[in-house]
Scaffold this active site. Structure first.
Site, PDB file in Angstrom:
ATOM      1  N   GLU A  31       0.827  -1.200   0.000  1.00  0.00           N
ATOM      2  CA  GLU A  31       0.000   0.000   0.000  1.00  0.00           C
ATOM      3  C   GLU A  31       0.864   1.255   0.000  1.00  0.00           C
ATOM      4  O   GLU A  31       0.471   2.298  -0.490  1.00  0.00           O
ATOM      5  CB  GLU A  31      -0.920  -0.013   1.223  1.00  0.00           C
ATOM      6  CG  GLU A  31      -2.077   0.952   1.145  1.00  0.00           C
ATOM      7  CD  GLU A  31      -3.082   0.744   2.259  1.00  0.00           C
ATOM      8  OE1 GLU A  31      -3.978   1.584   2.383  1.00  0.00           O
ATOM      9  OE2 GLU A  31      -2.973  -0.250   2.998  1.00  0.00           O
ATOM     10  N   GLY A  45      -8.455   6.496   5.221  1.00  0.00           N
ATOM     11  CA  GLY A  45      -9.310   6.476   6.396  1.00  0.00           C
ATOM     12  C   GLY A  45      -8.790   5.570   7.482  1.00  0.00           C
ATOM     13  O   GLY A  45      -8.860   5.884   8.669  1.00  0.00           O
TER      14      GLY A  45
END
Length: 354
Positions: A104, A127
């Protein structure tokens, strides 16, 4: 790091995103399938029909799914797998998985991380997690990482690259809100009211994240404002975020996702063109918003908390100087900077290995 190595350049891309992400459909997996079908329509228009059967599709879920209960995450992944099988594209083993933090963090190829005269890096704020990635200039940066997970090594065209990259699960903006409010963990959270000096005194409402609805409010009897908010937010950052060795000497970092969105909401940059800020600008605007919350519309009740968290994350977390330049944009060197491209690189790397 050999600065003379010729770095690969992305020839072409089609980038398309849809909000909200899959985790928003934790209780409605069929809606997640509908979202993926919409993305596959874009793929059909982009990839020539004769190439569909040999073009692999894969989904790598990010922190939002890692934070969901296992059974809900699996239900979403199974739905996506079903949609992929129905599609005309090539479906391979493990084409639908939850991505680990290192992948990621690999948001773009090394060519996008090297400028002609200055050090550059990438900051992403989602988030559920936040990522930092850069191509180190100094060997000591690699040698002083807390654990080897902070270094990603991969081969492209017979050249090995080492990236400093790490994804901090739990330090994304939405989870940071929960931590700041003291709403992480425990039972019966939906029945409690979580108060914070980071919220307007008269504010009280419901807020949902990760399939749970929370009661949140300001503290009408207490104090509010930047100083108290910063003290509360600091507890979420302090001692958790590693400060890379050469981070204070960095010149430019590109910042994406919620860094971009909150800068737009706070009026710091243009929502289309983006803009350039210094780290100090987030702190300055956080002070202004937090100390004048009564004057700000209640449709942005978390703006004080979010801006304060960003300021704290950059300064007390990663250790940036207040003068560090942040380029708030959607692209780097005309390449859409997202973890998707890093996942693609890993896919080709694994093909070479196997």
């Amino acid at each position: 790091v050999d600065s003379a190595v010729e770095l690969p350049v992305l020839d072409n891309e089609m980038f398309h995103s849809i909000k909200p992400g899959l985790s928003a459909y934790a209780d409605f997996p069929e809606m997640a399938g509908h979202t993926v079908r919409m993305l596959l329509k874009v793929a059909k228009k982009t990839v020539p029909r004769l190439e569909w059967k040999r073009t692999p599709v894969f989904l790598r879920a990010t922190a939002g799914l890692r934070l969901l209960p296992t059974e809900k995450a699996h239900a979403l992944l199974n739905e996506v797998q079903h949609v992929f099988v129905e599609s005309p594209f090539l479906v391979t083993d493990n084409c639908v998985t939850i991505m680990n933090g290192t992948n990621e963090g690999n948001v773009c190829p090394p060519s996008a991380l090297r400028g002609s005269t200055s050090f550059m890096g990438i900051l992403d704020l989602g988030g559920g997690s936040t990522q930092i990635t850069f191509l180190p200039r100094l060997r000591k940066t690699i040698e002083t990482v807390p654990v080897t997970d902070y270094v990603a090594r991969f081969d492209i065209f017979n050249t090995t690259f080492e990236l400093y990259t790490y994804s901090y699960l739990g330090n994304g903006l939405m989870v940071a809100r929960l931590a700041t409010l003291g709403a992480l963990g425990g039972e019966g959270l939906e029945w409690q009211v979580f108060k914070s000096p980071c919220l307007p005194k008269k504010f009280r409402d419901e807020w949902s994240f990760g399939g749970v609805t929370y009661q949140v409010s300001g503290d009408p009897e207490g104090y509010a404002g930047f100083k108290l908010c910063y003290e509360q937010v600091l507890k979420v950052v302090k001692g958790i975020i590693h400060q890379p060795y050469e981070i204070e000497d960095s010149n430019v970092f590109y910042a994406f996702s919620y860094y971009f969105d909150r800068a737009v909401e706070a009026g710091l940059i243009d929502g289309v063109q983006g803009g350039t800020l210094e780290v100090r600008d987030f702190k300055k605007r956080a002070k202004e918003v937090c100390n004048k919350m009564a004057k700000y519309p209640l449709n942005s009740p978390f703006l004080c908390m979010d801006l304060t968290y960003i300021a704290c994350l950059l300064k007390d977390g990663f250790g940036f100087k207040e003068s560090t330049v942040l380029q708030l944009t959607k692209k780097v060197n005309n390449v859409e900077a997202s973890w998707a491209l890093g996942a693609t690189l890993e896919h080709f790397h694994n093909l070479k290995i196997h």
